[in-house]
Design a protein around this motif. Structure first.
Motif, PDB file in Angstrom:
ATOM      1  N   PHE A 229       2.545  -0.674 -12.668  1.00  9.03           N
ATOM      2  CA  PHE A 229       2.017  -0.382 -12.304  1.00  9.03           C
ATOM      3  C   PHE A 229       1.739   0.913 -12.695  1.00  9.03           C
ATOM      4  CE2 PHE A 229       1.365  -5.196  -9.878  1.00  9.03           C
ATOM      5  CZ  PHE A 229       0.213  -4.792 -10.533  1.00  9.03           C
ATOM      6  N   LEU A 230       0.300   1.695 -12.617  1.00 10.92           N
ATOM      7  CA  LEU A 230       1.020   3.491 -12.548  1.00 10.92           C
ATOM      8  C   LEU A 230       1.066   4.320 -11.567  1.00 10.92           C
ATOM      9  CD1 LEU A 230      -0.138   5.454 -15.161  1.00 10.92           C
ATOM     10  CD2 LEU A 230      -2.168   5.516 -13.526  1.00 10.92           C
ATOM     11  N   ASP A 231       2.008   5.213 -11.489  1.00 11.47           N
ATOM     12  CA  ASP A 231       2.709   5.441 -10.368  1.00 11.47           C
ATOM     13  C   ASP A 231       1.167   7.295  -9.865  1.00 11.47           C
ATOM     14  OD1 ASP A 231       3.486   7.169 -12.381  1.00 11.47           O
ATOM     15  OD2 ASP A 231       5.275   7.072 -11.600  1.00 11.47           O
ATOM     16  N   PHE A 258      -0.593   2.979  -5.152  1.00 12.28           N
ATOM     17  CA  PHE A 258       0.710   2.704  -5.748  1.00 12.28           C
ATOM     18  C   PHE A 258       2.131   2.309  -5.525  1.00 12.28           C
ATOM     19  CE2 PHE A 258      -1.835   6.683  -5.910  1.00 12.28           C
ATOM     20  CZ  PHE A 258      -2.262   6.624  -7.092  1.00 12.28           C
ATOM     21  N   PRO A 259       1.640   0.934  -5.999  1.00 15.40           N
ATOM     22  CA  PRO A 259       2.993   0.049  -4.790  1.00 15.40           C
ATOM     23  C   PRO A 259       4.854   0.656  -4.488  1.00 15.40           C
ATOM     24  CG  PRO A 259       2.455  -1.073  -6.588  1.00 15.40           C
ATOM     25  CD  PRO A 259       1.539   0.246  -6.672  1.00 15.40           C
ATOM     26  N   HIS A 260       4.751   0.829  -5.672  1.00 15.51           N
ATOM     27  CA  HIS A 260       6.174   1.226  -5.573  1.00 15.51           C
ATOM     28  C   HIS A 260       6.643   2.994  -4.966  1.00 15.51           C
ATOM     29  CE1 HIS A 260       7.223  -2.457  -7.990  1.00 15.51           C
ATOM     30  NE2 HIS A 260       6.861  -2.030  -8.717  1.00 15.51           N
ATOM     31  N   ASN A 261       5.572   3.792  -4.959  1.00 17.50           N
ATOM     32  CA  ASN A 261       5.656   5.098  -4.396  1.00 17.50           C
ATOM     33  C   ASN A 261       5.158   4.759  -2.516  1.00 17.50           C
ATOM     34  OD1 ASN A 261       4.111   6.348  -6.901  1.00 17.50           O
ATOM     35  ND2 ASN A 261       6.052   6.428  -6.765  1.00 17.50           N
ATOM     36  N   ARG A 262       6.577   4.651  -1.657  1.00 11.82           N
ATOM     37  CA  ARG A 262       6.372   4.119  -0.802  1.00 11.82           C
ATOM     38  C   ARG A 262       7.360   5.514  -0.050  1.00 11.82           C
ATOM     39  NH1 ARG A 262       6.618  -1.942   0.588  1.00 11.82           N
ATOM     40  NH2 ARG A 262       5.421  -2.739  -1.238  1.00 11.82           N
ATOM     41  N   VAL A 268       2.143   2.829   1.128  1.00 15.35           N
ATOM     42  CA  VAL A 268       2.458   2.715   0.117  1.00 15.35           C
ATOM     43  C   VAL A 268       1.196   3.913   0.253  1.00 15.35           C
ATOM     44  CG1 VAL A 268       1.644   1.964  -1.330  1.00 15.35           C
ATOM     45  CG2 VAL A 268       2.717   0.322   0.135  1.00 15.35           C
ATOM     46  N   ALA A 269       1.350   4.345  -0.862  1.00 12.69           N
ATOM     47  CA  ALA A 269       0.690   5.692  -1.629  1.00 12.69           C
ATOM     48  C   ALA A 269      -0.567   5.016  -2.608  1.00 12.69           C
ATOM     49  CB  ALA A 269       1.449   6.429  -2.396  1.00 12.69           C
ATOM     50  N   ASP A 270      -1.883   5.619  -1.817  1.00 14.19           N
ATOM     51  CA  ASP A 270      -2.923   5.341  -2.589  1.00 14.19           C
ATOM     52  C   ASP A 270      -3.504   6.619  -3.016  1.00 14.19           C
ATOM     53  OD1 ASP A 270      -5.282   5.772  -0.633  1.00 14.19           O
ATOM     54  OD2 ASP A 270      -3.856   4.343   0.452  1.00 14.19           O
ATOM     55  N   GLY A 271      -4.783   6.564  -4.016  1.00 14.89           N
ATOM     56  CA  GLY A 271      -5.359   7.968  -4.604  1.00 14.89           C
ATOM     57  C   GLY A 271      -7.334   7.499  -4.845  1.00 14.89           C
ATOM     58  N   TYR A 272      -7.996   8.094  -4.477  1.00 10.97           N
ATOM     59  CA  TYR A 272      -9.069   7.948  -4.817  1.00 10.97           C
ATOM     60  C   TYR A 272      -9.692   9.253  -4.517  1.00 10.97           C
ATOM     61  CZ  TYR A 272      -9.649   8.120   0.170  1.00 10.97           C
ATOM     62  OH  TYR A 272     -10.037   8.571   1.446  1.00 10.97           O
ATOM     63  N   ASP A 281      -7.998  12.752  -2.636  1.00  9.09           N
ATOM     64  CA  ASP A 281      -7.523  12.367  -1.420  1.00  9.09           C
ATOM     65  C   ASP A 281      -6.465  11.344  -1.902  1.00  9.09           C
ATOM     66  OD1 ASP A 281      -9.395  13.746  -0.538  1.00  9.09           O
ATOM     67  OD2 ASP A 281      -9.834  12.224   0.786  1.00  9.09           O
ATOM     68  N   PHE A 282      -5.058  11.845  -1.627  1.00  8.83           N
ATOM     69  CA  PHE A 282      -4.089  10.661  -1.392  1.00  8.83           C
ATOM     70  C   PHE A 282      -3.557  10.505  -0.121  1.00  8.83           C
ATOM     71  CE2 PHE A 282      -3.681  13.424  -5.783  1.00  8.83           C
ATOM     72  CZ  PHE A 282      -3.660  12.293  -6.472  1.00  8.83           C
ATOM     73  N   CYS A 283      -3.943   9.654   0.350  1.00  6.35           N
ATOM     74  CA  CYS A 283      -3.057   8.749   1.521  1.00  6.35           C
ATOM     75  C   CYS A 283      -2.841   7.788   1.468  1.00  6.35           C
ATOM     76  CB  CYS A 283      -5.367   7.991   1.752  1.00  6.35           C
ATOM     77  SG  CYS A 283      -5.948   9.542   2.351  1.00  6.35           S
ATOM     78  N   TRP A 284      -1.948   6.902   2.649  1.00  5.36           N
ATOM     79  CA  TRP A 284      -1.382   5.510   2.484  1.00  5.36           C
ATOM     80  C   TRP A 284      -2.010   4.640   3.571  1.00  5.36           C
ATOM     81  CZ3 TRP A 284      -0.317   4.381   7.539  1.00  5.36           C
ATOM     82  CH2 TRP A 284      -0.741   5.415   8.465  1.00  5.36           C
ATOM     83  N   PHE A 285      -1.312   3.476   3.067  1.00  5.53           N
ATOM     84  CA  PHE A 285      -2.276   2.097   3.573  1.00  5.53           C
ATOM     85  C   PHE A 285      -0.460   1.312   3.648  1.00  5.53           C
ATOM     86  CE2 PHE A 285      -5.959   2.806   1.712  1.00  5.53           C
ATOM     87  CZ  PHE A 285      -6.597   2.140   2.805  1.00  5.53           C
ATOM     88  N   VAL A 286      -0.591   0.473   5.065  1.00  6.09           N
ATOM     89  CA  VAL A 286       0.327  -0.284   4.903  1.00  6.09           C
ATOM     90  C   VAL A 286       0.758  -1.439   4.489  1.00  6.09           C
ATOM     91  CG1 VAL A 286       0.314   0.085   8.144  1.00  6.09           C
ATOM     92  CG2 VAL A 286      -0.376  -1.929   6.661  1.00  6.09           C
TER      93      VAL A 286
END
Length: 307
Positions: A229-231, A258-262, A268-272, A281-286
């Protein structure tokens, strides 16, 4: 403990604009989905009373948690509070979901020459020349795959000497429409934030949404597929490449995880792209949380060419 799920109250309220509401699912310890119904809609007076009681207990934490900036923001954006609450409740970080029982579906296969890969490589080289300070010859530097699982792709070139912070500055902030970035946690706090130390080239599907068969999977479930997966850093480069070439944005209605970026906590990091605030935005979810509008971006990595 509610219906076998461990629930926690997030200690910080996210002071940023949210994507459109999406359905939220919480998985129990066996990976089974528990779909929540708003308590008021249950018609159960006892449950509603318990909800108000919990609300009173939450109020006591507001003054000790919010900053001045967050207070002022939410005073002016009351309609966004329900979405912030939905995001703020999730699985305990120790929760781990079981891997999906069914293997991921096989990918289609397109001959490299029948895709837009050559155009995508030029777009990646254009971005590198303007923002990374050099123009690579990617067809000489890397071995191209014989086939790709997508007919239309984005080429993601990471020169290898940029960490997360430098990548955001060069691939995103250097472009006028992408200069505003929100970070729920600083991007250098995630695992994998250091420069890779060697150039990499990956192809991802040319789509403004994440890979379709990953939508609704938790980050833990994505890891269990064993696919690449893309980081976060690659996403910033892909976002910048796509916007420079088209003037459009990735993930204006979805989230890419980004399942491997924690973080150290396991978040876990995410972007949108946040259209309301016109910012990335770069945020996070559990890690165990499933969201119908969130997924990962599968990637095909190219090997460095041998001398």
């Amino acid at each position: 403990m509610v219906n076998g799920c461990i629930i926690r109250i997030r200690t910080e309220i996210v002071a940023c604009c949210q994507n459109p509401a999406c359905s939220l699912e919480i998985a129990d310890q066996k990976g089974n989905t528990v779909k929540g119904t708003p308590l008021l809609e249950t018609g159960d007076a006892k449950l509603v009373a318990r909800a108000y009681n919990l609300g009173f207990k939450m109020v006591a934490n507001v003054a000790t948690t919010l900053t001045v900036e967050q207070l002022e923001y939410w005073e002016q954006n009351l309609s966004g509070i329900p979405d912030a609450l939905r995001k703020g409740f999730g699985l305990d970080q120790s929760e781990q979901l079981e891997a999906p029982q069914a293997p991921p579906p096989p990918r289609p296969s397109f001959v490299f020459a029948d895709t837009n890969a050559l155009k995508a490589l030029k777009e990646a080289e254009d971005l590198a020349e303007e923002f990374f300070g050099h123009r690579p010859d990617l067809r000489k530097q890397f071995t191209m795959p014989e086939t790709l699982p997508w007919k239309s792709v984005i080429a993601v070139y990471d020169p290898g000497d940029l960490d997360n912070r430098a990548t955001l500055n060069k691939a995103l902030k250097a472009q006028k429409c992408l200069k505003d970035i929100y970070e729920e946690s600083a991007v250098e706090n995630y695992s994998g934030s250091e420069a890779s130390g060697k150039p990499t080239l990956r192809f991802i599907e040319r789509s403004e949404k994440p890979t379709e068969n990953t939508m609704g999977l938790s980050a833990n479930e994505m890891v269990a597929t064993k696919r690449t997966f893309l980081d976060l850093r690659g996403y910033a480069i892909a976002f910048g490449t796509y916007h420079k070439a088209t003037g459009r944005f990735l993930d204006s209605e979805t989230w890419t995880r980004f399942p491997h970026n924690r973080l150290r906590s396991g978040k876990v990091a995410d972007g949108y792209w946040d259209p309301g605030c016109s910012q990335v935005d770069f945020c996070w979810f559990v890690a165990g949380l499933r969201l119908s509008r969130a997924g990962g971006r599968e990637a095909v990595e190219c090997a460095l060419a041998t001398p």
